[in-house]
Scaffold this motif. Structure first.
Motif, PDB file in Angstrom:
ATOM      1  N   PRO A 221       0.826  -1.184   0.000  1.00 32.80           N
ATOM      2  CA  PRO A 221       0.000   0.000   0.000  1.00 32.80           C
ATOM      3  C   PRO A 221       0.869   1.245   0.000  1.00 32.80           C
ATOM      4  O   PRO A 221       1.883   1.319   0.676  1.00 32.80           O
ATOM      5  CB  PRO A 221      -0.787  -0.125   1.309  1.00 32.80           C
ATOM      6  CG  PRO A 221      -0.745  -1.579   1.645  1.00 32.80           C
ATOM      7  CD  PRO A 221       0.554  -2.076   1.117  1.00 32.80           C
ATOM      8  N   GLY A 222       0.431   2.200  -0.775  1.00 29.88           N
ATOM      9  CA  GLY A 222       1.158   3.454  -0.810  1.00 29.88           C
ATOM     10  C   GLY A 222       2.346   3.442  -1.739  1.00 29.88           C
ATOM     11  O   GLY A 222       3.121   4.369  -1.765  1.00 29.88           O
TER      12      GLY A 222
ATOM     13  N   ASP B 151      -8.140   3.751   9.271  1.00 29.85           N
ATOM     14  CA  ASP B 151      -7.221   3.166   8.292  1.00 29.85           C
ATOM     15  C   ASP B 151      -5.891   3.916   8.307  1.00 29.85           C
ATOM     16  O   ASP B 151      -5.862   5.143   8.465  1.00 29.85           O
ATOM     17  CB  ASP B 151      -7.818   3.243   6.887  1.00 29.85           C
ATOM     18  CG  ASP B 151      -9.144   2.508   6.775  1.00 29.85           C
ATOM     19  OD1 ASP B 151     -10.063   2.866   7.516  1.00 29.85           O
ATOM     20  OD2 ASP B 151      -9.255   1.597   5.940  1.00 29.85           O
ATOM     21  N   ASP B 152      -4.795   3.185   8.124  1.00 37.54           N
ATOM     22  CA  ASP B 152      -3.494   3.840   8.102  1.00 37.54           C
ATOM     23  C   ASP B 152      -3.292   4.566   6.778  1.00 37.54           C
ATOM     24  O   ASP B 152      -4.009   4.340   5.797  1.00 37.54           O
ATOM     25  CB  ASP B 152      -2.366   2.834   8.340  1.00 37.54           C
ATOM     26  CG  ASP B 152      -2.323   1.756   7.262  1.00 37.54           C
ATOM     27  OD1 ASP B 152      -1.858   2.046   6.152  1.00 37.54           O
ATOM     28  OD2 ASP B 152      -2.774   0.628   7.542  1.00 37.54           O
TER      29      ASP B 152
ATOM     30  N   LYS C  18      -5.879   3.071  -1.714  1.00 35.33           N
ATOM     31  CA  LYS C  18      -7.273   3.029  -2.171  1.00 35.33           C
ATOM     32  C   LYS C  18      -7.642   4.250  -2.988  1.00 35.33           C
ATOM     33  O   LYS C  18      -8.430   4.152  -3.941  1.00 35.33           O
ATOM     34  CB  LYS C  18      -8.213   2.893  -0.967  1.00 35.33           C
ATOM     35  CG  LYS C  18      -8.146   1.528  -0.296  1.00 35.33           C
ATOM     36  CD  LYS C  18      -9.148   1.428   0.853  1.00 35.33           C
ATOM     37  CE  LYS C  18      -9.134   0.031   1.468  1.00 35.33           C
ATOM     38  NZ  LYS C  18     -10.097  -0.079   2.605  1.00 35.33           N
ATOM     39  N   LEU C  19      -7.102   5.400  -2.626  1.00 41.18           N
ATOM     40  CA  LEU C  19      -7.445   6.631  -3.336  1.00 41.18           C
ATOM     41  C   LEU C  19      -6.488   6.942  -4.477  1.00 41.18           C
ATOM     42  O   LEU C  19      -6.777   7.819  -5.296  1.00 41.18           O
ATOM     43  CB  LEU C  19      -7.466   7.809  -2.352  1.00 41.18           C
ATOM     44  CG  LEU C  19      -8.545   7.752  -1.263  1.00 41.18           C
ATOM     45  CD1 LEU C  19      -8.420   8.948  -0.333  1.00 41.18           C
ATOM     46  CD2 LEU C  19      -9.935   7.719  -1.883  1.00 41.18           C
TER      47      LEU C  19
ATOM     48  N   ASN D  84       2.862  12.110   3.950  1.00 47.22           N
ATOM     49  CA  ASN D  84       3.296  11.241   2.865  1.00 47.22           C
ATOM     50  C   ASN D  84       2.585   9.904   3.032  1.00 47.22           C
ATOM     51  O   ASN D  84       2.788   9.200   4.027  1.00 47.22           O
ATOM     52  CB  ASN D  84       4.812  11.037   2.905  1.00 47.22           C
ATOM     53  CG  ASN D  84       5.332  10.345   1.668  1.00 47.22           C
ATOM     54  OD1 ASN D  84       5.143  10.827   0.564  1.00 47.22           O
ATOM     55  ND2 ASN D  84       5.973   9.201   1.844  1.00 47.22           N
ATOM     56  N   ALA D  85       1.725   9.556   2.090  1.00 47.30           N
ATOM     57  CA  ALA D  85       0.864   8.389   2.259  1.00 47.30           C
ATOM     58  C   ALA D  85       1.659   7.094   2.396  1.00 47.30           C
ATOM     59  O   ALA D  85       1.264   6.197   3.140  1.00 47.30           O
ATOM     60  CB  ALA D  85      -0.099   8.287   1.077  1.00 47.30           C
TER      61      ALA D  85
END
Length: 597
Positions: free
Chosen positions: A127-128, A189-190, A197-198, A223-224
């Motif tokens: 993720p990210g 959500d982290d 997801k976005l 920072n995602a």
């Protein structure tokens, strides 16, 4: 030579061992070529040449191992070696030893490649992961209301929305729409999960504490990928300065992202012309009720928007939002004279918004939707939506409006393309997926449409219309049992009545099918003549279908925007009455032929 002796001779002359050794050596050479050649920028044809030469060399190696033997005196033809002087057994042991050594090397290389591939796959799925993700992308998460009073939620939500609106004006910045960002309200959500997801690299989050006449806003740029804080600041202001704070925060974020600014930060479009905080509060409360998507909530929204306008008669955004609300009432819940009155109010509010704020994208979007319904003036509507998109290029709203319009005109390729652009800006927007599904149904791509609807249901299981459209797909496929099941899963109300009317037509009980249609007519004749026409199309009663389509036109039924993507009606596209009806709406006649079970 008899077969048994032939195979024994192959074994004695080490042909089998040479074949295995050749295969192992070839595999290693191919791996070296594919890994090393690109490093030295050797063209790909060289790798293919190595593979081809190794394939051609295989039978040559077998022939040589059959015809020749290695002796202490050198390589000799097998026929020249006396049997008592042959050392083929000793040579065979050497070949086996060499093959085992090479096999170990090959196994090690293979294991390394598998482990590296798994590592890369895991890394790419984290993720990210920023691979392919623009650094100039951001989502504004709902600011947390820390005032201790749930009644102030509208204030923190409103500030979040206006930050999105300000950032959406920046051409080089990808900003996620409100409907996707707000799905994370109240969730833990982290940052990595949210960013994945976005589809964004940065997140803006924070809190709002509103006490008396003062407000404290804490904003953080995150920072995602790893949750690092890139920038943060705290703003303590009098409430009368809240509009300047909005622009101040937006400007600071855009500077951190190093994107091109629009120049000197301007006052937010959310700000009343007279900086009347009470007018701003009324606007935000109206938006809260409007987003409930209920008749009661929408009526309540018009009251708050009216109050914002009373407090500031030059509040352009309040007029634009009032137009959206009145049009929604007319298009969704009202019929007859009441609907016409609502449309008139929507038109007047949109025109007033434009006269006050000609550069407000929302005002152009509001007028565009009035031009779609009740006017069915698609050309003028497109002009307004184009203006809105130019004013707010990173906003999902104008793009969604254009996609909706193109689908209404049967321009399905254009509609799909811009709808996918909308989803990139608003990847969790349920209505976005619904509109894409309708486009795909209109294009006859039922499997893709079903997958799109399933995604929307996953995001918001209780949303209206999703199971109704699944019912439509079930009926088109001739799956009567699934149609009835999906119709029953549709939330109660008009859309369930419509779904059940469709599903019952696919069953064998004609009396129940007739009753379901009659229920739809009795309860929704004024507000849903288009859907009634669709059911008659499914029943293969074109006379009744065209009668109800004319009724839909008379009532300015917004369902007519789905005319060119509704297969039950398009079954009769070759009927002269259909071409005449399209001409009345200034729509092109469709080219796709649909059939129903």
């Amino acid at each position: 030579m008899i077969p048994r002796n032939f195979f024994a001779e192959l074994k004695r002359r080490n042909v089998y061992k040479v074949a295995v050794a050749y295969a192992v050596v070839s595999w290693l050479l191919i791996q070296v070529a594919t890994q090393v050649f690109p490093f030295f920028e050797i063209p790909n044809w060289a790798v293919r040449l190595v593979v081809l030469l190794l394939i051609l060399g295989f039978p040559v190696a077998l022939i040589l191992s059959w015809a020749f033997e290695i002796t202490p005196e050198g390589i000799k033809r097998e026929s020249e070696v006396e049997p008592n002087k042959s050392i083929s057994t000793h040579t065979g042991r050497k070949i086996v030893a060499l093959t085992i050594g090479l096999a170990v090397v090959a196994a090690g290389l293979l294991a390394f490649q598998l482990l590296r591939g798994t590592s890369h796959q895991k890394s790419g799925n984290q993720p990210g992961d920023a691979k392919g993700m623009s650094e100039k992308s951001i989502a504004v998460l709902p600011l947390v209301n820390t005032s201790g009073d749930p009644g102030n939620d509208y204030f923190s939500d409103g500030l979040s929305e206006e930050l999105i609106a300000v950032l959406a004006k920046i051409p080089d910045l990808k900003i996620i729409g409100r409907s996707s960002s707000f799905l994370f309200k109240g969730k833990s959500d982290d940052s990595r999960t949210i960013g994945e997801k976005l589809g964004v690299a940065k997140l803006l989050e924070g809190s709002v504490r509103k006490q008396g006449e003062r407000v404290r806003i804490v904003a953080e740029l995150i920072n995602a990928a790893d949750g690092r804080t890139l920038w943060s600041d705290t703003y303590d202001r009098q409430l009368k300065d809240v509009f300047a704070v909005q622009s101040e925060i937006a400007t600071a974020v855009t500077e951190q992202l190093k994107v091109k600014l629009l120049g000197t930060p301007a006052k937010s479009d959310a700000a009343p012309s007279n900086d009347n905080l009470a007018a701003y509060n009324a606007l935000q409360q109206g938006t809260f009720y409007f987003r409930l998507s209920t008749e009661g909530g929408t009526r309540k929204a018009t009251e708050f928007y009216d109050e914002a306008i009373r407090l500031d008669p030059r509040y352009g955004l309040a007029y634009a939002n009032l137009s959206f609300a009145w049009r929604q009432l007319g298009a969704t819940w009202l019929g007859g004279a009441e609907a016409n009155e609502a449309y008139a109010k929507a038109r007047n509010a949109a025109q007033t918004a434009l006269s006050l704020s000609p550069n407000l994208a929302t005002a152009h979007e509001a007028l565009g939707f009035v031009l779609v319904t009740p006017d069915f003036d698609f050309a003028a509507a497109e002009a307004e939506f184009r203006k809105a998109e130019k004013l707010a290029p990173a906003d999902a709203g104008p793009k969604f409006a254009l996609s909706f319009l193109f689908a209404a005109q049967g321009r399905l390729t254009e509609a799909e393309n811009i709808m996918r652009q909308t989803l990139a800006l608003d990847p969790l927007g349920v209505t976005r997926y619904l509109n894409l599904a309708r486009i795909l149904i209109g294009d006859g791509r039922y499997d893709e449409a079903e997958a799109t609807l399933r995604k929307a249901i996953e995001l918001q299981p209780a949303a209206a219309r999703l199971h109704a459209y699944l019912t439509m797909i079930d009926v088109l496929r001739g799956n009567a049992a699934a149609a009835l099941q999906d119709a029953q899963l549709e939330p109660k109300g008009f859309w369930q009545d419509y779904a059940l009317a469709l599903a019952q037509q696919a069953q064998s009980d004609h009396a129940t099918a007739d009753a379901a249609l009659q229920k739809l007519i009795n309860e929704d004749a004024m507000s849903a003549p288009f859907q009634i026409a669709a059911v008659y199309g499914l029943r293969k009663e074109p006379d009744k279908m065209f009668e109800w389509l004319e009724h839909a036109y008379t009532e300015h039924d917004p369902g007519l925007t789905q005319l060119l993507v509704t297969p039950f009606i398009l079954t009769y596209k070759n009927d002269p009455r259909f071409a005449a009806f399209c001409q009345k709406l200034k729509l092109p006649a469709p080219t796709t032929v649909f059939t129903t079970p």
